[in-house]
Design a protein around this motif. Structure first.
Motif, PDB file in Angstrom:
ATOM      1  N   ARG A  73      36.418  39.313  46.393  1.00  0.00           N
ATOM      2  CA  ARG A  73      35.433  39.125  45.321  1.00  0.00           C
ATOM      3  C   ARG A  73      36.149  39.044  43.973  1.00  0.00           C
ATOM      4  NH1 ARG A  73      31.475  39.294  49.106  1.00  0.00           N
ATOM      5  NH2 ARG A  73      30.931  41.327  49.906  1.00  0.00           N
ATOM      6  N   CYS A  74      35.548  38.288  43.072  1.00  0.00           N
ATOM      7  CA  CYS A  74      36.060  38.232  41.699  1.00  0.00           C
ATOM      8  C   CYS A  74      34.876  38.231  40.748  1.00  0.00           C
ATOM      9  CB  CYS A  74      36.901  36.972  41.497  1.00  0.00           C
ATOM     10  SG  CYS A  74      35.944  35.454  41.651  1.00  0.00           S
ATOM     11  N   GLU A  75      35.025  38.875  39.619  1.00  0.00           N
ATOM     12  CA  GLU A  75      33.981  38.879  38.585  1.00  0.00           C
ATOM     13  C   GLU A  75      34.662  39.011  37.227  1.00  0.00           C
ATOM     14  OE1 GLU A  75      30.796  38.429  39.022  1.00  0.00           O
ATOM     15  OE2 GLU A  75      30.594  38.845  41.177  1.00  0.00           O
ATOM     16  N   SER A 133      35.878  32.674  46.799  1.00  0.00           N
ATOM     17  CA  SER A 133      34.745  33.441  46.310  1.00  0.00           C
ATOM     18  C   SER A 133      34.272  32.768  45.019  1.00  0.00           C
ATOM     19  CB  SER A 133      35.216  34.875  46.061  1.00  0.00           C
ATOM     20  OG  SER A 133      34.181  35.651  45.539  1.00  0.00           O
ATOM     21  N   ALA A 144      31.886  33.186  41.211  1.00  0.00           N
ATOM     22  CA  ALA A 144      31.317  34.128  40.245  1.00  0.00           C
ATOM     23  C   ALA A 144      30.691  33.320  39.118  1.00  0.00           C
ATOM     24  CB  ALA A 144      32.410  35.047  39.700  1.00  0.00           C
ATOM     25  N   GLY A 173      27.358  41.607  48.206  1.00  0.00           N
ATOM     26  CA  GLY A 173      28.299  41.018  47.248  1.00  0.00           C
ATOM     27  C   GLY A 173      27.890  41.260  45.801  1.00  0.00           C
TER      28      GLY A 173
END
Ligand SMILES: *[C@@H]1O[C@H](CO)[C@@H](O)[C@H](O)[C@H]1NC(C)=O
Ligand SMILES: *[C@@H]1O[C@H](CO)[C@@H](O)[C@H](O)[C@H]1NC(C)=O
Ligand SMILES: *[C@@H]1O[C@H](CO)[C@@H](O)[C@H](O)[C@H]1NC(C)=O
Ligand SMILES: *[C@@H]1O[C@H](CO)[C@@H](O)[C@H](O)[C@H]1NC(C)=O
Ligand SMILES: *[C@@H]1O[C@H](CO)[C@@H](O)[C@H](O)[C@H]1NC(C)=O
Ligand SMILES: *[C@@H]1O[C@H](CO)[C@@H](O)[C@H](O)[C@H]1NC(C)=O
Length: 552
Positions: A55-57, A162, A164, A398
């Motif tokens: 995951r990336c944010e 992924s 975002a 997620g």
């Protein structure tokens, strides 16, 4: 909290009429058959092979033009899991030795914004990036994150991806205030509620759902008292029949530096109503966040109602997050939560019989009945379990970084299901249990509340400016300890730790202070006292006692 208020002055038929005959999808009238409610969150299947839930944010949501020159970061999470959670993909790991790293690239429109090596099985690894080159706009930027992994020199590289959303908004119109969310912690960031300038600070929202008609609307001095008692937020309960009185209340809150949590429970499914209210309130400098569904899962509001109002609110404002409260233990969690940034839980377990309904004269089971606390056991752990379950479902979906969980302590009783009010100490146990299990806001139902609860809540509120420097710090490392029904949260920042501990027993308890990893000094300073102390290397708790201590 809805059902309690109604049950107090509403006959059975009135409730049944208002809400159909279900609560959390369960029949609760004696004459109704047992029908499984459905809507359970699917337990992710177990995978025989390890999975990477990459995951990336971005660290902050939203960014503003003023942030463009400030370096920021993307938060990368690379947990290895055996649960088939949203977006997890199989990974071949080395049979021996260290897991190694993935090479991560974060891009917008094919342009790399950040890149670097990220260890596998890491949490909250930050890759620096700059906003320079991106133009502020209302629409989010779609972010693509790619990860590449080669466990050995000769092994084939494995690819993961992924997505975002990056929000870089134009300056808000009309000097509107902005509430940002720090996605490293889930904390809200806002300028002072007075609207007189200042910088963004973390806000730990603590306060009450506060009656409007017959209470706030007729006594503005109440607000002076709430501010002096250390509360940061007021959540007036609609309806707001007299808009002049509402304006006076909101003006006074602003003067006093109290943030507003604006409740649209009766209108959130009415687009005309939402449009009117959002436009009326959105330029208030002390607006912290919106609130839509009040137990929409209890009343089985349409499953798309929360996300529909979320989109509408964002199109009308877009500078403040949205919240709602879920009452059910496990009823269409994903559907209702899709329409919010903050999901609150209101597990009211004090003074009610959670297995036999005093209101409806039926048993309460996973398939039937309403006891005022859905699928509860009638113990404080109902609250921590609910917090943990919500956090786990957000992870599975997620959403762990983009949505936060807050807690709604029970500060009422003596009506309908709840035969007595909590004590002040029980209010604290509920609140601290919520915080120790990830709660980033404490907004209790409801004010007016007994003086004992108000005094305890005020003591907690007055301690929070010190404690939030740990709880809301992006660099805090967190450990949770449960021993003999004493629930302990430890946040360590720069060699010092906040120890927040609450005794769930209706009997005294002691816990020795063990060595805390990362903590250098041994001094212990108490910063919050609700029946706990430290002496002779031990924490001592009264029955349902709680304490906050800074160690190091
Ligand atoms: C990943 O980290 C978790 C938590 O620290 C640990 O329990 C687990 O064993 C690790 N997984 C692997 C494959 O190393
Ligand atoms: C208004 O609120 C203040 C603060 O709680 C209280 O002292 C006062 O008695 C209240 N006034 C009335 C008329 O209820
Ligand atoms: C509405 O509130 C204002 C301010 O408190 C008050 O002066 C007015 O009388 C109220 N109007 C009604 C219809 O109650
Ligand atoms: C929706 O809100 C508008 C504006 O407040 C109101 O006039 C209308 O009666 C509401 N509709 C319903 C169905 O409640
Ligand atoms: C919600 O879904 C229902 C069907 O279940 C549909 O009739 C309705 O138009 C949808 N509402 C919105 C606001 O999208
Ligand atoms: C709940 O009510 C049932 C039925 O009256 C009773 O048997 C049971 O002891 C009660 N439980 C609690 C915890 O009061």
């Amino acid at each position: 909290m809805l059902l309690a208020a109604f049950a107090a002055f509403c006959a059975a038929s009135c409730l049944a009429q208002a809400y159909g005959q279900t609560w959390c999808g369960k029949n609760y009238m004696k004459t109704s058959p047992v029908v499984p409610p459905g809507g359970q969150f699917p337990v992710p299947a177990a995978s025989s092979q390890p999975l990477l839930a990459f995951r990336c944010e971005p660290a902050i949501k939203p960014y503003l033009p003023e942030d463009i020159l400030t370096p920021s970061s993307f938060i990368i999470d690379t947990p290895i899991t055996s649960s088939e959670v949203v977006g997890a993909a199989p990974i071949s790991l080395p049979e021996h030795g260290s897991l190694g790293s993935v090479a991560v690239t974060v891009s917008v429109n094919g342009r790399p914004l950040a890149a670097g090596l990220v260890p596998l099985n890491a949490t909250k690894f930050e890759l620096p990036f700059t906003l320079v080159g991106l133009s502020p706009r209302t629409e989010v930027y779609d972010v693509t994150c790619a990860a590449e992994y080669s466990p050995g020199l000769l092994s084939k590289s494995q690819k993961f991806s992924s997505t975002a959303a990056l929000s870089l908004l134009p300056d808000p119109p009309d000097g509107r205030s902005v509430t940002k969310m720090d996605l490293r912690t889930g904390a809200l960031l806002a300028k002072p509620a007075t609207g007189k300038g200042g910088s963004y600070e973390t806000v730990f929202p603590i306060g009450f759902y506060t009656n409007f008609g017959g209470y706030l609307d007729s006594n503005l001095t109440l607000l002076n008292e709430l501010a002096a008692q250390g509360f940061t937020v007021v959540h007036p309960v609609p309806t707001f029949d007299n808009l002049t009185a509402l304006d006076l209340v909101l003006d006074r809150m602003q003067e006093l530096g109290l943030y507003l949590m604006y409740d649209m429970r009766w209108t959130y499914m009415n687009d005309t109503g939402v449009t009117e209210e959002v436009n009326r309130i959105k330029n208030r400098p002390n607006l912290l966040l919106w609130y839509t569904g009040d137990e929409p899962d209890g009343t089985s509001d349409p499953l798309n109602a929360t996300s529909h109002s979320y989109d509408l609110i964002n199109s009308l404002d877009g500078y403040h997050p949205v919240s709602l409260v879920l009452n059910c233990e496990n009823y269409f969690f994903t559907e209702y939560t899709s329409g919010t940034d903050i999901v609150m839980q209101d597990t009211y377990m004090i003074g009610n019989n959670v297995t036999f309904s005093s209101q409806w004269d039926t048993v309460c089971t996973p398939d039937y009945g309403d006891c005022g606390c859905d699928n509860c056991k009638g113990e404080f752990e109902d609250i921590s379990t609910r917090m943990d379950d919500f956090a786990e479902r957000l992870r599975d979906d997620g959403w762990a970084r983009t949505k936060a969980v807050w807690t709604v302590p029970q500060a009422f009783g003596g009506d309908s299901y709840w035969k007595r009010e909590p004590t002040g100490k029980e209010y604290i146990v509920q609140s601290v249990l919520g915080i120790n299990h990830g709660g980033l806001g404490v907004v209790a139902w409801n004010d007016p509340t007994p003086a004992d609860i108000k005094a305890s809540a005020s003591a907690l509120a007055l301690a929070l400016p010190t404690m939030k420097e740990f709880i809301l710090s992006p660099s805090a490392s967190f450990a949770h300890i449960a021993t003999g029904r004493v629930d302990i949260g430890v946040w360590t920042v720069d060699g010092r730790a906040l120890v927040l501990a609450t005794n769930l027993n209706y009997a005294a308890a002691t816990v020795p202070l063990a060595g805390l990893p990362g903590v250098k000094g041994k001094s212990v300073k108490q910063v919050f006292d609700s029946g706990a102390s430290f002496a002779g290397g031990k924490f001592t708790f009264e029955a349902t006692g709680t304490g906050g201590f800074i160690v190091g």
